[in-house]
Design a protein around this motif. Sequence first.
Motif, PDB file in Angstrom:
ATOM      1  N   PHE A 310       0.831  -1.204   0.000  1.00 11.94           N
ATOM      2  CA  PHE A 310       0.000   0.000   0.000  1.00 11.94           C
ATOM      3  C   PHE A 310       0.865   1.253   0.000  1.00 11.94           C
ATOM      4  N   ASN A 311       0.262   2.347  -0.417  1.00 10.57           N
ATOM      5  CA  ASN A 311       0.867   3.656  -0.216  1.00 10.57           C
ATOM      6  C   ASN A 311       0.809   3.967   1.287  1.00 10.57           C
ATOM      7  N   ALA A 312       1.957   4.242   1.886  1.00  3.50           N
ATOM      8  CA  ALA A 312       2.024   4.430   3.339  1.00  3.50           C
ATOM      9  C   ALA A 312       1.170   5.610   3.792  1.00  3.50           C
ATOM     10  N   LYS A 313       1.163   6.675   3.007  1.00  2.00           N
ATOM     11  CA  LYS A 313       0.373   7.852   3.393  1.00  2.00           C
ATOM     12  C   LYS A 313      -1.118   7.519   3.424  1.00  2.00           C
ATOM     13  N   TYR A 314      -1.578   6.756   2.438  1.00  2.00           N
ATOM     14  CA  TYR A 314      -2.990   6.398   2.409  1.00  2.00           C
ATOM     15  C   TYR A 314      -3.374   5.584   3.638  1.00  2.00           C
ATOM     16  N   MET A 315      -2.513   4.664   4.009  1.00  2.00           N
ATOM     17  CA  MET A 315      -2.801   3.845   5.188  1.00  2.00           C
ATOM     18  C   MET A 315      -2.810   4.691   6.458  1.00  2.00           C
ATOM     19  N   LEU A 316      -1.840   5.597   6.566  1.00  2.00           N
ATOM     20  CA  LEU A 316      -1.771   6.450   7.757  1.00  2.00           C
ATOM     21  C   LEU A 316      -2.971   7.383   7.849  1.00  2.00           C
ATOM     22  N   ASP A 317      -3.409   7.914   6.715  1.00  2.00           N
ATOM     23  CA  ASP A 317      -4.593   8.774   6.721  1.00  2.00           C
ATOM     24  C   ASP A 317      -5.798   8.030   7.285  1.00  2.00           C
ATOM     25  N   ALA A 318      -5.959   6.787   6.859  1.00  2.00           N
ATOM     26  CA  ALA A 318      -7.095   5.989   7.333  1.00  2.00           C
ATOM     27  C   ALA A 318      -6.965   5.694   8.824  1.00  2.00           C
ATOM     28  N   VAL A 319      -5.806   5.202   9.229  1.00  2.00           N
ATOM     29  CA  VAL A 319      -5.598   4.810  10.619  1.00  2.00           C
ATOM     30  C   VAL A 319      -5.744   6.018  11.550  1.00  2.00           C
ATOM     31  N   ASN A 320      -5.253   7.178  11.128  1.00  2.00           N
ATOM     32  CA  ASN A 320      -5.351   8.382  11.957  1.00  2.00           C
ATOM     33  C   ASN A 320      -6.794   8.814  12.195  1.00  2.00           C
ATOM     34  N   ASN A 321      -7.677   8.452  11.292  1.00  2.00           N
ATOM     35  CA  ASN A 321      -9.070   8.881  11.414  1.00  2.00           C
ATOM     36  C   ASN A 321      -9.980   7.826  12.025  1.00  2.00           C
ATOM     37  N   ILE A 322      -9.432   6.657  12.307  1.00  2.00           N
ATOM     38  CA  ILE A 322     -10.207   5.607  12.955  1.00  2.00           C
ATOM     39  C   ILE A 322     -10.261   5.890  14.457  1.00  2.00           C
ATOM     40  N   ASP A 323     -11.443   5.795  15.041  1.00  3.44           N
ATOM     41  CA  ASP A 323     -11.589   5.958  16.481  1.00  3.44           C
ATOM     42  C   ASP A 323     -11.501   4.587  17.158  1.00  3.44           C
ATOM     43  N   GLY A 324     -11.106   4.586  18.409  1.00  2.16           N
ATOM     44  CA  GLY A 324     -11.033   3.327  19.149  1.00  2.16           C
ATOM     45  C   GLY A 324      -9.630   2.763  19.203  1.00  2.16           C
ATOM     46  N   LYS A 325      -9.460   1.716  19.971  1.00  2.00           N
ATOM     47  CA  LYS A 325      -8.141   1.141  20.224  1.00  2.00           C
ATOM     48  C   LYS A 325      -7.642   0.279  19.080  1.00  2.00           C
TER      49      LYS A 325
END
Length: 357
Positions: A310-325
Amino acid sequence: MVGPLQQIARIIDKRQTCTILSNVLLQCRDSKLVITATDLEVKIVIQLNLNDIRVEGTITLDARKVLDSCRLLPTGSDINFDLEGDKINLSSGSCSYILNTLSADDFPEFNHTEAETCFNVKADKLKDGLDKTAFCMALNSERNYLNGIEMTINDAMLKLVASDGNRLAVYKEDIGSTGVNAKIIVPKKAVQELSCLLDGLEEDVEIRVSRNTLEALYKNVVFSSKLVADKFPNFDRIVNQLFLNPIIVDRGLLKDSIKRVEVLSNEKYKGVSFDIKSASLKISTDNPEHDEAEEDLVVDYHGDPISIAFNAKYMLDAVNNIDGKDVKMTVAENTSVCFIEGQSDSLFWYLVMPMRI
């Protein structure tokens, strides 16, 4: 006055080729000051109560100059505006500025048709939805529908969708019964400006939708935007396919691992590999200089091995916006896409397409 001017000045492009579009329209009437700014695509109108109107009238002033002049005055100062010919004397205490004006007759109209649909939504819910999807909008795609967010209201369900063609973000929220069914595309600049205007608000925002515009009304502010005259593609085919078993991973650990490994990724493509097998995830990368990085994580996964990048930035964008543990990742059986969401929160979910590295 400074706060409203700051809100309004954001929509004014410093590189305007038409001088009047660099100005704000000031209208004194009925013990109110009405401030208006537009770039022809977006418009903001703010009403302020005035203590003293000696003469009613309408004029335009350079937005940046009047904002900078007012901002530098002591907090809480009374500000006087006196029209003298074609100039404004802006004064407070011992300080005064003489500013040029342009005729209000030259200020452009913001044409829109009568509202066909109206509903209310909590400001914080709308802002949350915009913020959790806006990062997926295209920057300047030839496919105009990607340069904005699709907003769908289906009675009580508000749905926001954004995509740049390589990833997709979807946000859903129950806003209470509205009796409304509508679907529009809000352009990128309007999304960004509306999100800023809603910051810190908790009350309801009234949304009015016409054939070609969206209006958001709250307190003393009316925000208007032209709509994108296009249709979003149907993404059901991507979502409704066979997926492998989900991978559950700690959100914080995943985010930190991707950031560490990304340091040595190809600067142009930012690709990172995910090698997944029972109970483990290896994230790795390399670059043309033959540098390499990898990190292993313990995950909750039971199924066949998966290798995907994956594109690392795309993954980080998603993970940063996910709520919860925890984050739940689900890879399509044909590895054409990865579905990302919070383990216990289905309001927001994200799809990212893999890449070859």
